[in-house]
Design a protein around this motif. Structure first.
Motif, PDB file in Angstrom:
ATOM      1  N   GLU A  22       8.665 -46.518  24.916  1.00  4.29           N
ATOM      2  CA  GLU A  22       8.046 -47.395  23.920  1.00  4.29           C
ATOM      3  C   GLU A  22       7.072 -48.374  24.576  1.00  4.29           C
ATOM      4  N   GLU A  23       7.446 -48.895  25.724  1.00  3.38           N
ATOM      5  CA  GLU A  23       6.562 -49.830  26.435  1.00  3.38           C
ATOM      6  C   GLU A  23       5.311 -49.128  26.949  1.00  3.38           C
ATOM      7  N   LEU A  24       5.462 -47.877  27.382  1.00  3.56           N
ATOM      8  CA  LEU A  24       4.301 -47.112  27.833  1.00  3.56           C
ATOM      9  C   LEU A  24       3.329 -46.894  26.680  1.00  3.56           C
ATOM     10  N   GLU A  25       3.841 -46.529  25.513  1.00  3.05           N
ATOM     11  CA  GLU A  25       2.965 -46.336  24.356  1.00  3.05           C
ATOM     12  C   GLU A  25       2.242 -47.630  23.999  1.00  3.05           C
ATOM     13  N   SER A  26       2.971 -48.742  23.998  1.00  7.89           N
ATOM     14  CA  SER A  26       2.348 -50.022  23.666  1.00  7.89           C
ATOM     15  C   SER A  26       1.238 -50.368  24.643  1.00  7.89           C
TER      16      SER A  26
END
Length: 444
Positions: A167-171
């Motif tokens: 999720e942090e990578l996508e953000s």
């Protein structure tokens, strides 16, 4: 009649158009003209290359861990950049971790620039870092001149640079896509490695099993899908699993903005030759089998792998734990900044490649990756960065002769072909004084 500050006359130069005999005129640190070898022009100083020498553009290494400040005993700007110059590298980009503080905000970038100022022998730029909680720092870092942003998908090896969740990578990638930033990824899947057999011995086979290809393949698939979803430019660091090449090819055909690098150690060594306890070979992802190595070479040939850079990741001799030879506790990293060109040329010529291929992989394409339009090529308007290379000369690697701070390298005792005779930075031969500049995205 037009005069130039400096000129090189050579029967062999590697230009974007291929190998040619020419006269290269330099004015104010840049290439001002490329003329006929025989007629040439007039210059205050003319460097005549020998019959056994080739003029290459200065190499560009976009994957270097300098480790200063904070872990300068591991390397440092003075030693790393001098080693780069000795290896024909005239531009490098420093990774954001292993230094303290890591380069995850503008304040940390300024600390690093202050540490580097006045002691770099080659032009030096910086990557930023993407870590949990710093999405709001990415645009300011971009505006401050970093070339892109590195992240990990598993523990980085140092606690002060934590890895990103999916999720942090996508953000982070959505944020970078908003200003066309570049995300460069250490692509190994944490869950896969957590479930792999642990390495706790001197056995290289056990260590290899602890970092399986599946970990790379799954992580690369995740990066591809997020690049497709967000439109972010993505770059896969230090590819070691040839299994990923078909999905990379598919992504490219689909228009995903994806580039890929590999490193000299993956193209030189094989798992079969690494003895138990030989922790100088430890790196992550690991050096794999001979068949895998040959498929990586084929990936370069086919253009699926864009460039070859060092991933120079040194440490003190004690951290390599050669005393016990235990791969589970040794630092993972290969010191090769000075040796990349002869290592790759040795393997390339054995497989029928030319120096033009090597220049494309180690100068032109890394420069393109970082947006360094004035680097990595011998053409009018580019910086007068050159490597005078003797491609047929042979030598045996002596760690004591290397400019790296710590004389630990798996290349020790290895016979290589190709010797760097001189390195020139913006029209000045690199000799006894550090003359490198600190460069920012868009400046060079």
């Amino acid at each position: 009649m037009t005069h130039f500050d400096l000129a090189f006359r050579t029967k062999r130069a590697i230009t974007p158009e291929g190998e040619r005999a020419c006269w290269v005129g330099v004015r104010d640190g840049r290439i001002a003209t490329i003329e006929d070898y025989v007629t040439g022009g007039h210059a205050n100083q003319v460097v005549e290359l020998g019959e056994d020498e080739v003029l290459l553009p200065g190499l560009v290494d976009t994957h270097v861990h300098v480790n200063e400040p904070g872990r300068t005993e591991w390397e440092g700007f003075a030693t790393a950049t001098r080693a780069a110059a000795a290896g024909g590298v005239t531009t490098l980009v420093d990774m954001p971790l292993n230094s303290i503080p890591p380069t995850v905000d503008v304040a940390a970038l300024e600390v690093k620039r202050a540490a580097a100022d006045g002691q770099v022998w080659v032009d030096t730029g910086f990557w930023g870092g993407a870590v949990p909680g710093n999405v709001e720092s990415l645009r300011p870092l971009h505006d401050a001149g970093v070339f892109g942003f590195k992240c990990f998908l598993l523990h980085s090896g140092v606690d002060e640079f934590p890895h990103l969740s999916a999720e942090e990578l996508e953000s982070a990638m959505r944020e970078l896509a908003s200003f066309d930033g570049l995300m460069i990824v250490h692509a190994e899947d944490a869950a896969t490695i957590d479930h792999a057999p642990a390495s706790s011995s001197v056995s290289y086979t056990d260590f290899l099993g602890s970092r399986p290809r599946e970990a790379e393949n799954l992580a690369i698939k995740q990066v591809i899908e997020l690049a497709r979803l967000t439109g972010c430019r993505a770059h896969i660091l230090h590819l070691s699993s040839s299994d990923a090449l078909p999905m990379i090819a598919d992504a490219r055909r689909d228009g995903v903005r994806l580039t890929v690098e590999t490193c000299p150690h993956y193209l030189t060594f094989t798992a079969e030759e690494i003895a138990d306890g030989a922790t100088q070979y430890k790196c992550c992802p690991p050096i794999r089998e001979e068949g895998n190595r040959e498929l990586l070479w084929q990936g370069l040939t086919d253009g699926l792998i864009d460039c070859v850079v060092s991933d120079h990741s040194p440490c003190t001799p004690e951290l390599k734990r050669l005393d016990v030879g235990d791969f589970s506790v040794a630092w993972g990293g290969i010191s090769s900044l000075q040796l990349g060109l002869p290592a790759i040329w040795t393997g390339a010529r054995e497989r029928g490649h030319t120096l033009a291929d090597v220049v494309r992989w180690m100068a032109e394409r890394p420069a393109n990756l970082a947006g360094l339009r004035g680097k990595g090529r011998i053409e009018v308007g580019a910086d007068a960065d050159f490597c005078v290379f003797a491609p047929d000369a042979e030598f045996t690697v002596d760690p004591a002769a290397l400019r790296h701070r710590n004389p630990v390298t798996p290349y020790a005792g290895r016979a290589l072909t190709g010797v760097v005779r001189e390195t020139w930075l913006r029209g000045t031969r690199i000799a006894d004084t550090p003359r490198g500049k600190l460069i920012s995205r868009g400046e060079a």
